[in-house]
Design a protein around this motif. Structure first.
Motif, PDB file in Angstrom:
ATOM      1  N   ARG A  97     146.605  24.508  96.022  1.00  0.00           N
ATOM      2  CA  ARG A  97     146.035  24.509  97.381  1.00  0.00           C
ATOM      3  C   ARG A  97     147.065  24.956  98.409  1.00  0.00           C
ATOM      4  O   ARG A  97     146.760  25.717  99.330  1.00  0.00           O
ATOM      5  CB  ARG A  97     145.528  23.101  97.718  1.00  0.00           C
ATOM      6  CG  ARG A  97     144.291  22.677  96.942  1.00  0.00           C
ATOM      7  CD  ARG A  97     143.816  21.286  97.342  1.00  0.00           C
ATOM      8  NE  ARG A  97     142.593  20.941  96.624  1.00  0.00           N
ATOM      9  CZ  ARG A  97     142.502  19.997  95.700  1.00  0.00           C
ATOM     10  NH1 ARG A  97     143.579  19.274  95.381  1.00  0.00           N
ATOM     11  NH2 ARG A  97     141.356  19.754  95.074  1.00  0.00           N
ATOM     12  N   ASN A  98     148.272  24.464  98.269  1.00  0.00           N
ATOM     13  CA  ASN A  98     149.322  24.831  99.223  1.00  0.00           C
ATOM     14  C   ASN A  98     149.655  26.320  99.146  1.00  0.00           C
ATOM     15  O   ASN A  98     149.889  26.970 100.179  1.00  0.00           O
ATOM     16  CB  ASN A  98     150.579  24.004  98.981  1.00  0.00           C
ATOM     17  CG  ASN A  98     150.451  22.579  99.465  1.00  0.00           C
ATOM     18  OD1 ASN A  98     149.577  22.254 100.268  1.00  0.00           O
ATOM     19  ND2 ASN A  98     151.323  21.706  98.995  1.00  0.00           N
ATOM     20  N   ILE A  99     149.700  26.849  97.953  1.00  0.00           N
ATOM     21  CA  ILE A  99     149.993  28.271  97.795  1.00  0.00           C
ATOM     22  C   ILE A  99     148.900  29.113  98.446  1.00  0.00           C
ATOM     23  O   ILE A  99     149.177  30.068  99.187  1.00  0.00           O
ATOM     24  CB  ILE A  99     150.150  28.630  96.309  1.00  0.00           C
ATOM     25  CG1 ILE A  99     151.436  28.011  95.753  1.00  0.00           C
ATOM     26  CG2 ILE A  99     150.152  30.143  96.097  1.00  0.00           C
ATOM     27  CD1 ILE A  99     151.572  28.115  94.245  1.00  0.00           C
ATOM     28  N   ALA A 100     147.651  28.769  98.177  1.00  0.00           N
ATOM     29  CA  ALA A 100     146.539  29.515  98.765  1.00  0.00           C
ATOM     30  C   ALA A 100     146.571  29.433 100.291  1.00  0.00           C
ATOM     31  O   ALA A 100     146.389  30.442 100.988  1.00  0.00           O
ATOM     32  CB  ALA A 100     145.212  28.979  98.231  1.00  0.00           C
ATOM     33  N   VAL A 157     144.663  36.865  94.940  1.00  0.00           N
ATOM     34  CA  VAL A 157     144.761  36.045  93.734  1.00  0.00           C
ATOM     35  C   VAL A 157     146.238  35.755  93.484  1.00  0.00           C
ATOM     36  O   VAL A 157     147.063  36.668  93.432  1.00  0.00           O
ATOM     37  CB  VAL A 157     144.155  36.767  92.512  1.00  0.00           C
ATOM     38  CG1 VAL A 157     144.331  35.915  91.262  1.00  0.00           C
ATOM     39  CG2 VAL A 157     142.679  37.071  92.746  1.00  0.00           C
ATOM     40  N   HIS A 158     146.578  34.469  93.354  1.00  0.00           N
ATOM     41  CA  HIS A 158     147.961  34.063  93.132  1.00  0.00           C
ATOM     42  C   HIS A 158     148.089  33.493  91.720  1.00  0.00           C
ATOM     43  O   HIS A 158     147.390  32.540  91.364  1.00  0.00           O
ATOM     44  CB  HIS A 158     148.388  33.019  94.170  1.00  0.00           C
ATOM     45  CG  HIS A 158     148.105  33.436  95.579  1.00  0.00           C
ATOM     46  ND1 HIS A 158     148.760  34.462  96.185  1.00  0.00           N
ATOM     47  CD2 HIS A 158     147.203  32.966  96.485  1.00  0.00           C
ATOM     48  CE1 HIS A 158     148.297  34.618  97.423  1.00  0.00           C
ATOM     49  NE2 HIS A 158     147.351  33.716  97.611  1.00  0.00           N
ATOM     50  N   LEU A 159     148.971  34.063  90.930  1.00  0.00           N
ATOM     51  CA  LEU A 159     149.193  33.612  89.561  1.00  0.00           C
ATOM     52  C   LEU A 159     150.347  32.613  89.540  1.00  0.00           C
ATOM     53  O   LEU A 159     151.465  32.935  89.926  1.00  0.00           O
ATOM     54  CB  LEU A 159     149.517  34.806  88.654  1.00  0.00           C
ATOM     55  CG  LEU A 159     149.845  34.480  87.188  1.00  0.00           C
ATOM     56  CD1 LEU A 159     148.648  33.847  86.498  1.00  0.00           C
ATOM     57  CD2 LEU A 159     150.292  35.742  86.453  1.00  0.00           C
ATOM     58  N   VAL A 160     150.061  31.381  89.107  1.00  0.00           N
ATOM     59  CA  VAL A 160     151.072  30.328  89.046  1.00  0.00           C
ATOM     60  C   VAL A 160     151.366  30.027  87.587  1.00  0.00           C
ATOM     61  O   VAL A 160     150.471  29.625  86.831  1.00  0.00           O
ATOM     62  CB  VAL A 160     150.592  29.045  89.768  1.00  0.00           C
ATOM     63  CG1 VAL A 160     151.673  27.982  89.715  1.00  0.00           C
ATOM     64  CG2 VAL A 160     150.198  29.354  91.209  1.00  0.00           C
ATOM     65  N   ILE A 161     152.609  30.228  87.171  1.00  0.00           N
ATOM     66  CA  ILE A 161     153.026  29.960  85.793  1.00  0.00           C
ATOM     67  C   ILE A 161     153.959  28.756  85.795  1.00  0.00           C
ATOM     68  O   ILE A 161     154.993  28.771  86.459  1.00  0.00           O
ATOM     69  CB  ILE A 161     153.729  31.187  85.190  1.00  0.00           C
ATOM     70  CG1 ILE A 161     152.781  32.404  85.197  1.00  0.00           C
ATOM     71  CG2 ILE A 161     154.200  30.889  83.770  1.00  0.00           C
ATOM     72  CD1 ILE A 161     153.423  33.683  84.739  1.00  0.00           C
ATOM     73  N   ASP A 162     153.566  27.697  85.075  1.00  0.00           N
ATOM     74  CA  ASP A 162     154.347  26.471  85.106  1.00  0.00           C
ATOM     75  C   ASP A 162     154.132  25.706  83.814  1.00  0.00           C
ATOM     76  O   ASP A 162     153.291  26.068  82.990  1.00  0.00           O
ATOM     77  CB  ASP A 162     153.933  25.618  86.324  1.00  0.00           C
ATOM     78  CG  ASP A 162     155.052  24.693  86.785  1.00  0.00           C
ATOM     79  OD1 ASP A 162     155.483  23.861  85.969  1.00  0.00           O
ATOM     80  OD2 ASP A 162     155.497  24.813  87.939  1.00  0.00           O
ATOM     81  N   SER A 163     154.861  24.616  83.662  1.00  0.00           N
ATOM     82  CA  SER A 163     154.764  23.803  82.455  1.00  0.00           C
ATOM     83  C   SER A 163     153.571  22.862  82.473  1.00  0.00           C
ATOM     84  O   SER A 163     153.213  22.291  81.435  1.00  0.00           O
ATOM     85  CB  SER A 163     156.049  22.975  82.281  1.00  0.00           C
ATOM     86  OG  SER A 163     157.184  23.810  82.230  1.00  0.00           O
ATOM     87  N   PHE A 164     152.956  22.655  83.642  1.00  0.00           N
ATOM     88  CA  PHE A 164     151.898  21.665  83.779  1.00  0.00           C
ATOM     89  C   PHE A 164     150.568  22.332  84.128  1.00  0.00           C
ATOM     90  O   PHE A 164     150.524  23.282  84.904  1.00  0.00           O
ATOM     91  CB  PHE A 164     152.249  20.646  84.859  1.00  0.00           C
ATOM     92  CG  PHE A 164     153.517  19.890  84.595  1.00  0.00           C
ATOM     93  CD1 PHE A 164     153.537  18.831  83.703  1.00  0.00           C
ATOM     94  CD2 PHE A 164     154.688  20.252  85.229  1.00  0.00           C
ATOM     95  CE1 PHE A 164     154.713  18.137  83.450  1.00  0.00           C
ATOM     96  CE2 PHE A 164     155.871  19.564  84.998  1.00  0.00           C
ATOM     97  CZ  PHE A 164     155.879  18.504  84.102  1.00  0.00           C
TER      98      PHE A 164
END
Length: 262
Positions: A22-25, A7-14
């Motif tokens: 998809r790219n991260i996974a 599980v990858h947690l992405v924190i961003d403004s959007f």
């Protein structure tokens, strides 16, 4: 879960940066092959076993220039498509539900997204049949299995609904990837409510983003494949076929393909 799921947690403004996700996974995947799949689909058949047991399919995956489509469906009645425990698990049952007009191709109202899969051919296919997509068009956005290393990555300029997955598959197609449909297998959408206001606004914005992306990507591949001498090979067929359709660059594409431009 601990052994098989990351599980990858992405924190961003959007919100809804689907291509970035998809790219991260894909980047962190621990397998040689990956599937581009949305979380709201249920895997109804064991296509992993079928792929692994087919030397012909595995060879195409190893070569890295093929992606395999798992046909997508949804229930016509929203309430029927909520509980995955009631979904069909074999093609015979699926076809009976299609015939009864209880299940249809996914997003049938936007048939450009999936009609290149050729559902009529899929319904009539013999057991084990794998057919090549021959009527590709730029809005096509199926769920596909492909080699992790090699094919292009998803363009991350897309924010929100609209065009993002189609852009991933468009660039893969231009790079020389062919799409093949596994006719015995399928996934079904687990129905849920959408943020309709956000979808309408974001799709309007991304329609323009996608149009610009297609022109830019065609020009990039035309130039690159022309310089590398790929245009007149099997790898360059998709570039030739698709980029001539884009109004803004069709004349330039014809000139490059015909050898009239340096």
């Amino acid at each position: 879960m601990a052994r098989n799921v990351d599980v990858h947690l992405v924190i961003d403004s959007f919100d809804r940066q689907f291509n970035t996700w998809r790219n991260i996974a894909r980047f962190f995947a621990r397998t040689d092959y990956v599937m581009m799949l949305d979380i709201d689909f249920f895997l109804c058949t064991d296509f992993r076993r079928a792929i692994r047991s087919s030397e012909a399919i595995m060879q195409k995956l190893r070569e890295g220039n093929s992606a395999f489509v798992i046909p997508a469906f949804e229930y016509v009645n929203h309430s029927e498509g909520v509980d995955h425990n009631k979904f069909p698990s074999d093609k015979k049952t699926l076809l009976s539900l299609v015939k009864a007009n209880r299940i249809s191709m996914f997003h049938a109202l936007w048939d450009a997204g999936h009609n290149s899969t050729d559902y009529e051919r899929l319904y009539a296919a013999r057991p084990g049949e794998v057919h090549k997509v021959t009527e590709y068009q730029a809005a096509y956005e199926p769920y596909v299995i492909f080699k992790k290393e090699g094919p292009p990555w998803c363009d991350e300029r897309f924010i929100g609904y609209g065009g993002n997955k189609a852009a991933c598959l468009f660039e893969m197609y231009l790079s020389g990837v062919s799409y093949y449909v596994l006719s015995d297998h399928f996934i079904i959408h687990q129905n849920h409510l959408y943020e309709e206001k956000a979808r309408k606004t974001e799709r309007k914005f991304n329609k323009k983003v996608y149009a610009d992306f297609k022109e830019e990507t065609c020009l990039r591949y035309l130039k690159q494949y022309h310089e590398l001498g790929y245009l007149d090979t099997a790898r360059g067929y998709n570039v030739q076929d698709e980029c001539k359709k884009i109004k803004g660059i069709s004349e330039l594409a014809e000139g490059i393909i015909g050898g009239r431009l340096p």
